[in-house]
Design an enzyme around this catalytic site. Structure first.
Site, PDB file in Angstrom:
ATOM      1  N   THR A   7      76.896 -41.623  90.863  1.00 46.27           N
ATOM      2  CA  THR A   7      77.062 -42.933  91.490  1.00 46.27           C
ATOM      3  C   THR A   7      76.647 -43.910  90.418  1.00 46.27           C
ATOM      4  OG1 THR A   7      76.530 -42.172  93.729  1.00 46.27           O
ATOM      5  CG2 THR A   7      75.990 -44.435  93.263  1.00 46.27           C
TER       6      THR A   7
ATOM      7  N   ARG B  22      82.929 -38.816 105.702  1.00 45.80           N
ATOM      8  CA  ARG B  22      81.486 -38.907 105.402  1.00 45.80           C
ATOM      9  C   ARG B  22      81.218 -40.174 104.592  1.00 45.80           C
ATOM     10  NH1 ARG B  22      78.209 -39.269 100.492  1.00 45.80           N
ATOM     11  NH2 ARG B  22      76.176 -38.387 100.977  1.00 45.80           N
ATOM     12  N   VAL B  23      80.251 -40.947 105.032  1.00 40.93           N
ATOM     13  CA  VAL B  23      79.834 -42.118 104.269  1.00 40.93           C
ATOM     14  C   VAL B  23      78.391 -41.878 103.847  1.00 40.93           C
ATOM     15  CG1 VAL B  23      79.339 -44.577 104.409  1.00 40.93           C
ATOM     16  CG2 VAL B  23      81.440 -43.684 105.406  1.00 40.93           C
ATOM     17  N   GLY B  24      78.097 -42.103 102.575  1.00 38.02           N
ATOM     18  CA  GLY B  24      76.754 -41.846 102.065  1.00 38.02           C
ATOM     19  C   GLY B  24      75.874 -43.079 102.138  1.00 38.02           C
ATOM     20  N   ASP B  25      74.871 -43.086 101.293  1.00 34.01           N
ATOM     21  CA  ASP B  25      73.914 -44.205 101.284  1.00 34.01           C
ATOM     22  C   ASP B  25      74.436 -45.410 100.503  1.00 34.01           C
ATOM     23  OD1 ASP B  25      73.815 -42.650  98.924  1.00 34.01           O
ATOM     24  OD2 ASP B  25      71.838 -43.453  98.419  1.00 34.01           O
TER      25      ASP B  25
ATOM     26  N   THR C 141      70.654 -43.593  93.445  1.00 32.79           N
ATOM     27  CA  THR C 141      71.663 -42.556  93.252  1.00 32.79           C
ATOM     28  C   THR C 141      71.006 -41.237  93.649  1.00 32.79           C
ATOM     29  OG1 THR C 141      71.034 -42.165  90.939  1.00 32.79           O
ATOM     30  CG2 THR C 141      72.780 -43.752  91.318  1.00 32.79           C
ATOM     31  N   GLY C 142      71.799 -40.331  94.152  1.00 35.70           N
ATOM     32  CA  GLY C 142      71.243 -39.035  94.544  1.00 35.70           C
ATOM     33  C   GLY C 142      71.630 -38.652  95.954  1.00 35.70           C
TER      34      GLY C 142
ATOM     35  N   GLY D 119      72.349 -38.834  99.296  1.00 37.93           N
ATOM     36  CA  GLY D 119      72.538 -39.996 100.158  1.00 37.93           C
ATOM     37  C   GLY D 119      71.933 -39.840 101.536  1.00 37.93           C
TER      38      GLY D 119
HETATM   39  N1  ASP Z   1      74.246 -41.226  96.711  1.00 37.38           N
HETATM   40  C1  ASP Z   1      75.611 -40.783  96.656  1.00 37.38           C
HETATM   41  C2  ASP Z   1      76.050 -40.328  98.000  1.00 37.38           C
HETATM   42  O1  ASP Z   1      75.294 -39.680  98.685  1.00 37.38           O
HETATM   43  C3  ASP Z   1      75.867 -39.661  95.716  1.00 37.38           C
HETATM   44  C4  ASP Z   1      75.178 -39.751  94.392  1.00 37.38           C
HETATM   45  O2  ASP Z   1      74.484 -40.694  94.092  1.00 37.38           O
HETATM   46  O3  ASP Z   1      75.320 -38.832  93.605  1.00 37.38           O
HETATM   47  O4  ASP Z   1      77.183 -40.554  98.348  1.00 37.38           O
END
Ligand code: ASP
Length: 408
Positions: free
Chosen positions: A239, A267-270, A290-291, A293
């Site tokens: 991200t 699916r919707v992430g953070d 990032t990471g 979500g």
């Molecule tokens: N945070 C993002 C999500 O969950 C993915 C990512 O940062 O790698 O969609």
């Protein structure tokens, strides 16, 4: 070989977990480069590592009086446009049906406004679409088909976001799961073998080899095959977030992503969630993530960080406190937490900043970093709450050690 970089035997990770976890007085080890977290220089921009290449241009724009949000958007647009960045925009790895779905949001500090889009198909620069939602609607968040139609209405081109390379990696991923579904060679295939017919180590060896063969069949170039197999076995995350602060003390932030590879459609992430993937408050500062979500949404990460700073914490303390909430959500259970990865990018209104991460590295020997520009562009290691590296999720079954050694 990329695969062997993962320590599935897990001794390094588990063995290090007893060290200083959740020391109530401590906030993890502090790296020299990032300890102060304040260069005192304005303007300043911070971003995820994949923004590094785009910081010079955006910083020059900001330094010459450009708007803080527009500067941050210049950074994140770089990876969105880059077909080789498989975590964002064009070329992002698709969902489980092979369709690229993007999420993004932005917050403009000076005018205290926000925009967001989730699950958008066929539009590359969703960060700019989130700004258009902010500028051209009375809403904050649009999702799915409605967001796509809005983007087209305000002038964004529809385009195919699935590059040939990402499509082939997705096909390889389908093949990999072909013992569990109807994809891949069936019973009639001359090479088909019952999954339980062989010892585990032989099965794994065969699986790896077959993946490489399939990669060749799909036309993936020899030098890209191992990376493709790696992305199948260990679905990558990725991200980009960027926050920008100018000499007037104005601050803005934005985050954009293709989300988790092979996610469920819809699916919707953070990243597009205001307060999770990004949060900016003109009185305090800006934060992004990032990471993992799902974990970040549960602690409203970016908002928690900004509120922590409002109550007097430094950027680093604010980020570490938020990471500890994630740890608390799993009752310190390292068997679960090792599958969680989280990095926060924190910028206070006075120019103090921090990059903090749950784990030191995203794989052994590859530390999390943050990109910074305050007149000098640089990459700095994050300050980690936990030593060692995270492991990707979904969890791949343990691969026998002898196979890992051999698979070069
Ligand atoms: N945070 C993002 C999500 O969950 C993915 C990512 O940062 O790698 O969609």
């Amino acid at each position: 070989m990329t695969v062997s970089r993962r320590d599935f035997l897990g001794t390094a990770v588990v063995g290090s977990l007893s060290l200083g976890l959740l020391d109530p007085k401590g906030y993890g080890r502090v790296s020299k480069t990032n300890e102060a977290g304040s260069s005192g220089k304005l303007p300043i921009m911070i971003s995820a590592h994949n923004g590094l290449a785009y910081l010079d241009d955006a910083y020059a724009f900001l330094a010459s009086g450009g708007d803080t949000l527009d500067a941050a958007l210049r950074v994140v647009k770089g990876p969105e446009d880059d077909p080789n960045d498989t975590s964002v925009g064009l070329g992002g790895l698709p969902n489980e049906e092979g369709v690229v779905e993007l999420d993004a949001c932005c917050m403009h500090g000076p005018t205290r406004r926000a925009g967001s889009v989730g699950g958008v198909r066929n539009i590359k620069n969703v960060s700019l679409v989130s700004k258009a939602v902010m500028n051209h609607t009375g809403h904050v968040m649009l999702v799915g088909e409605g967001a796509e139609r809005f983007a087209v209405a305000v002038g964004f081109p529809r385009e195919n976001l699935l590059t040939d390379h990402s499509r082939k990696i997705w096909l390889l991923w389908k093949e990999y799961h072909s013992t569990q579904d109807w994809w891949g060679p069936g019973l009639a295939d001359p090479h088909w073998q019952a999954p339980d017919a062989k010892p585990q180590s032989e099965l794994w060896q065969e699986r790896f080899r077959r993946l490489e063969e399939h990669a060749a069949d799909f036309g993936i170039a020899p030098e890209l095959r191992q990376e493709a197999v790696h992305k199948v076995l260990f679905p990558p995350t990725g991200t980009i977030h960027c926050s920008a602060l100018n000499t007037k003390g104005e601050v803005s932030g934005c985050t954009t992503t293709s989300g988790l590879a092979y996610k469920l459609p819809g699916r919707v992430g953070d990243s597009p969630v205001i307060g999770a993937g990004c949060y900016t408050d003109q009185d305090v500062g800006s934060a992004g993530a990032t990471g993992s979500g799902e974990e970040n949404i549960k602690v409203a990460g970016a908002h928690t960080i900004v509120e922590n700073m409002r109550r007097g914490m430094s950027p680093q303390e604010a980020g570490m406190d938020t990471l500890k909430r994630i740890v608390r959500n799993y009752n310190n259970d390292m068997n679960k937490l090792r599958f969680v990865d989280m990095t926060y990018y924190v910028l206070r209104k006075d120019g103090a900043y921090a990059g903090v991460s749950l784990w030191e590295s995203y794989e052994p020997g590859k530390p999390h970093t943050i990109a910074v520009h305050d007149g000098t562009k640089r990459s700095e290691k994050t300050v980690a709450l936990l030593p060692g590296a995270s492991v990707d999720f979904p969890a791949t079954p343990r691969v026998p050690a002898e196979v890992m050694k051999e698979f070069k």
